[in-house]
Design a protein around this motif. Structure first.
Motif, short mmCIF file in Angstrom:
data_model
loop_
_atom_site.label_atom_id
_atom_site.label_comp_id
_atom_site.label_asym_id
_atom_site.label_seq_id
_atom_site.Cartn_x
_atom_site.Cartn_y
_atom_site.Cartn_z
N LYS A 112 24.41 -0.34 30.03
CA LYS A 112 24.72 0.66 31.05
C LYS A 112 23.48 0.81 31.92
CE LYS A 112 26.49 5.28 31.56
NZ LYS A 112 26.13 6.62 31.22
N GLU A 113 23.66 0.59 33.22
CA GLU A 113 22.48 0.67 34.11
C GLU A 113 21.96 2.10 34.23
OE1 GLU A 113 21.96 -1.04 37.96
OE2 GLU A 113 23.26 -2.73 37.44
N TYR A 114 20.66 2.23 34.29
CA TYR A 114 20.07 3.55 34.58
C TYR A 114 20.25 3.85 36.07
CZ TYR A 114 17.78 4.08 30.07
OH TYR A 114 17.54 4.27 28.73
N GLY B 254 16.09 8.42 32.61
CA GLY B 254 15.09 7.47 32.12
C GLY B 254 13.93 8.20 31.45
N GLY B 255 13.49 9.31 32.08
CA GLY B 255 12.37 10.08 31.52
C GLY B 255 12.73 10.64 30.14
N ARG C 175 14.77 7.36 22.78
CA ARG C 175 16.16 6.84 22.72
C ARG C 175 16.15 5.35 23.01
NH1 ARG C 175 20.30 11.32 25.24
NH2 ARG C 175 19.49 13.07 24.05
N LEU C 176 17.06 4.64 22.35
CA LEU C 176 17.08 3.18 22.47
C LEU C 176 18.38 2.73 23.13
CD1 LEU C 176 15.67 2.33 18.91
CD2 LEU C 176 14.42 2.33 21.08
N ASN D 5 11.55 -0.50 24.62
CA ASN D 5 11.50 -0.04 23.23
C ASN D 5 12.68 -0.62 22.43
OD1 ASN D 5 9.22 1.44 23.79
ND2 ASN D 5 10.40 3.26 24.37
N SER D 6 13.85 -0.70 23.08
CA SER D 6 15.01 -1.30 22.40
C SER D 6 14.70 -2.76 22.07
CB SER D 6 16.26 -1.27 23.30
OG SER D 6 16.60 0.04 23.65
#
Ligand SMILES: Cc1cc2nc3c(=O)[nH]c(=O)nc-3n(C[C@H](O)[C@H](O)[C@H](O)COP(=O)(O)O)c2cc1C
Length: 167
Positions: free
Chosen positions: A36-38, A49-50, A57-58, A90-91
């Motif tokens: 899912k695009e930010y 995003g922040g 969160r991943l 991070n993911s």
């Protein structure tokens, strides 16, 4: 000596720098994409995003055929979000083994002060921040081309120097 640039970019700054670095270094280039695009504009851009970066969160990622452990040098290239690594990186870190590859960082930010982000990434990678060559760029997509070239070339010299001129 095999090298890879693995990058995430929301707005294109990191992509611009990663393309240039890959060409100069002769590295394989891989783009991390989220399922899912930010959001790229409005309040949601910074809020979502922040929040994800701040709270660890991943986000789910699209499949990417790369094994970082196959490379001698892996450059992770990413934007800084809320003083930390953009959540999609991070993911990627969480779901991949870096083996004994040397890891370097290229961090894009609006401020150019990526120290907190490099520390955050070092902890997540289980590495010492002092052992990771880091290039901090201020919105590289908006930099004068000559300046970006100079910064990227300097980083490539550092990476090659650390590898004893082996690539
Ligand atoms: C959610 C979000 C949070 C951000 N947080 C910071 C920040 O804490 N410090 C900073 O200097 N820039 C911050 N920025 C700006 C980006 O790091 C900067 O514009 C970067 O060059 C964007 O890279 P990209 O175009 O590859 O996505 C943030 C941008 C977003 C979208």
């Amino acid at each position: 000596m095999r090298s890879a640039i693995i990058f995430y970019s929301l707005e294109g700054n990191t992509r611009t720098a990663a393309n240039q670095l890959a060409k100069t270094l002769g590295a394989d280039l891989f783009e991390i994409r989220t399922v899912k695009e930010y959001p790229k504009k409005g309040l949601g851009k910074f809020l979502i995003g922040g929040r994800d970066s701040s709270f660890g969160r991943l986000p789910a990622l699209q499949p990417l055929e790369v094994n970082p452990a196959d490379y001698d040098v892996v450059v992770l290239a990413l934007p800084m979000w809320a003083g930390k690594a953009a959540a999609p990186i991070n993911s990627f870190i969480k779901s991949h083994d870096f083996g004994s590859s040397k890891v370097a960082l290229m961090i894009s930010s609006a401020s150019g002060d990526a120290g907190s982000c490099a520390k955050d990434l070092a902890a997540k990678l289980g590495r010492s921040v002092g052992n990771m060559a880091t290039l901090s760029l201020t919105n590289p997509g908006r930099m004068a081309p000559a300046e970006l070239t100079e910064q990227v070339n300097g980083f490539v010299r550092t990476l090659r120097g650390e590898a004893g001129g082996a690539f």
